[in-house]
Scaffold this active site. Structure first.
Site, short mmCIF file in Angstrom:
data_model
loop_
_atom_site.label_atom_id
_atom_site.label_comp_id
_atom_site.label_asym_id
_atom_site.label_seq_id
_atom_site.Cartn_x
_atom_site.Cartn_y
_atom_site.Cartn_z
CD GLN A 61 28.97 36.27 44.38
OE1 GLN A 61 28.60 37.33 44.88
NE2 GLN A 61 30.07 36.15 43.67
CD GLN A 84 25.74 36.36 41.57
OE1 GLN A 84 25.32 37.52 41.67
NE2 GLN A 84 27.01 36.09 41.29
CG ASP A 85 26.32 31.87 43.22
OD1 ASP A 85 26.20 31.83 41.99
OD2 ASP A 85 27.35 32.23 43.79
CG ASP A 98 27.01 32.19 37.44
OD1 ASP A 98 26.77 32.13 36.22
OD2 ASP A 98 27.90 32.92 37.92
NE ARG A 138 28.46 33.57 34.53
CZ ARG A 138 28.88 34.72 35.04
NH1 ARG A 138 29.47 35.62 34.26
NH2 ARG A 138 28.69 34.99 36.32
#
Length: 560
Positions: free
Chosen positions: A354, A376-377, A398, A466
């Site tokens: 993250q 990520q993120d 994500d 998701r």
């Protein structure tokens, strides 16, 4: 229980209306009702009964009581966090201190949101206009989101169980109370009739600059085309009242400042924007700064020299001891923020997990012709109401996540090559309460593999999203989906978690990855029609006609 009730709702009521748990739809909010009966209209009936006064009154009185109590509890929680921070700071790890700072910051925001909400509900026993109701529902939704964000940060306090346990218990009960407040507000003050998909504000809702723009011969789409270094440096040629003041940031010292943070510091506090935006023009260059724009710097606009020309970059990550929330290179919570022609980066890389490029918790904010680059993120659409137009978003896991009410329009979404053993999930929407007016709408966008993924010799799966949280809500409409999208479309988070309570939908998409014949068969997944899709357009989902014209950012208000 909630999942069973969700299955009883019609599709249109799930999209448009507040989520209630009892058959009170025909009752007037002014009618007397017992606490036991009204609490059936909330997600937490037992907790609701334990906090409401044991007397028969109407929804308005219950709602005011609950929101006032939410405000009081938010103040107490802020004080509790501050007490822990001062008492234990010297013995805590850096990551634990940062987690406490997250919670203190978020509790401060909540006090402001709840105070504003209480002032509104305390002034009337009547249903509000769509705009007024949307404002307060947005604030109360953000309060719950901020509580959840604090909860997500608390596990970082692994060195002090007494703090972790004390915070989590208080967070749990306070979140239940805030949920009750949101449910009672939607029951009492939110209009029950459906707003038209192309809703437009009345004249009393059109702001000062909006009226000036409507009277001008210049269209929204050409405003930013006139912004150039020569234009901005001519003080007498600043496009009427669009800008209240202009400062220039340049690394070579030729402007007013050499850092963006210094320019932000001179922006006025708590302006109402009637005199225009405070414009920070950031010339081409790579700015290695961590930027956080506080709540009092309203109506701030940043304009760069273009994607890959003006670059704001950093590399904080959770692996290096930052929480996801405070790992952002660029963070903003000031309302009515606008950014144009800028690249935002987090260069920590996939191996650091993250690592946020931009965290946006700014209400009525817009990003136009910007690029967000990370893994990520990448882009944390944290809370409140947001709009992105003609932007590029790069990431892996994500990489568009959060719990704002947000519309992406005419954007390019580029999944990148993740680490070995990973898959790409484009979205992870974080709605935790069925009455929150939040969700991610992706409209007229292009979803294609980034160059590294397209040329990879390894096969990586890519999904549309998701469910990060129980009521996750994401809609793709009239967008191009390349062949990289897995035929199933969507990926579970953990077993059957949220598959009945989420709302995922697709409408009129195209491209090799848009075929819905082999999509997931979850109860919460839908292929929708134009009527339902219209609820997630700029005009309906964001009430964008009321505020986007002031930004000068072009937009399509409805479906194309």
């Amino acid at each position: 229980m909630a999942s069973k009730l969700c299955s009883l709702l019609t599709l249109s009521s799930f999209i448009l209306l507040p989520f209630f748990f009892s058959p009170l739809a025909d009752a007037s909010p002014s009618d007397p009702v017992s606490p036991e009966t009204i609490c059936k209209s909330t997600p937490e009936p037992a907790y609701c009964r334990s906090v409401l006064p044991n007397r028969t009154t109407n929804v308005y009185s219950y709602g005011r009581f609950s929101i006032r109590k939410s405000l009081s509890r938010s103040r107490k929680f802020h004080d509790l966090v501050e007490e822990y921070r001062n008492k234990y700071r010297s013995s805590l790890s850096a990551s634990a201190v940062r987690a406490l700072e997250d919670c203190r910051f978020l509790a401060g925001l909540n006090m402001n949101f709840l105070l504003s909400s209480f002032k509104t509900v305390n002034a009337t026993n009547e249903t509000l206009s769509f705009k007024e109701a949307d404002d307060i529902q947005t604030f109360l939704s953000a309060v719950i989101t901020n509580q959840q964000t604090c909860s997500d940060s608390v596990p970082s306090i692994d060195s002090a169980r007494i703090i972790r346990n004390g915070l989590m218990g208080t967070l749990l009960n306070d979140t239940k109370l805030h949920s009750v407040s949101l449910a009672l507000f939607t029951k009492g003050w939110v209009p029950k009739n459906e707003k038209p998909a192309a809703w437009r504000p009345s004249s009393k809702h059109i702001g000062f600059k909006h009226r000036r723009l409507l009277m001008s011969s210049r269209t929204r789409s050409t405003i930013y085309e006139t912004i150039s270094r020569r234009k901005l440096l001519q003080a007498n040629d600043t496009d009427d009242d669009l800008f209240s003041n202009i400062v220039v940031v340049s690394l070579d010292g030729s402007g007013n400042f050499t850092t963006i943070n210094d320019a932000i510091s001179v922006a006025p506090n708590n302006t109402n924007g009637l005199s225009g935006y405070f414009l920070i023009y950031i010339t081409a260059g790579v700015y290695q700064e961590y930027i956080s724009i506080p709540q009092n710097k309203k109506y701030l606009m940043m304009v760069g020299d273009g994607i890959n020309q003006t670059v704001i970059t950093g590399n904080h990550s959770v692996v290096d001891g930052w929480t996801t929330f405070n790992s952002a290179t660029f963070a903003v919570v000031a309302s009515n923020f606008v950014a144009v022609n800028i690249t935002f980066q987090n260069t920590a890389g996939a191996v650091k997990h993250q690592a946020v490029g931009v965290r946006n918790g700014a209400d009525l904010s817009a990003f136009y012709n910007c690029s967000f680059e990370g893994y990520q993120d990448t882009l944390y659409t944290h809370s409140l109401r947001q709009f992105y137009r003609e932007c590029d978003i790069y990431g892996t896991v994500d990489f568009i996540f959060g719990n704002a009410a947000v519309v992406f329009q005419n954007c390019n979404i580029y999944p990148r090559q993740p680490m070995k053993g990973q898959y790409n999930a484009i979205t992870a929407q974080g709605r935790t309460d069925p009455n929150q007016n939040t969700g991610t709408s992706i409209h007229i966008c292009n979803i294609k593999a980034a160059d590294d993924l397209a040329s990879s010799n390894t096969s990586f799966k890519t999904y549309l999203g998701r469910p990060w949280k129980e009521y996750s809500r994401t809609v793709y409409m009239q967008s191009f989906m390349g062949s990289l999208i897995d035929p199933a479309g969507w990926k579970e988070w953990n077993g059957t978690f949220a598959l009945s309570t989420l709302y995922y939908a697709e409408y009129d998409n195209n491209g090799a990855g848009s075929n819905t014949s082999n999509r997931v068969t979850w109860p919460g997944y839908h292929v929708i029609n134009a009527t339902d899709a219209a609820n997630f357009t700029v005009s309906s989902f964001l009430l964008g006609n009321d505020w986007l014209p002031d930004t000068g950012v072009p937009y399509n208000e409805t479906l194309i």
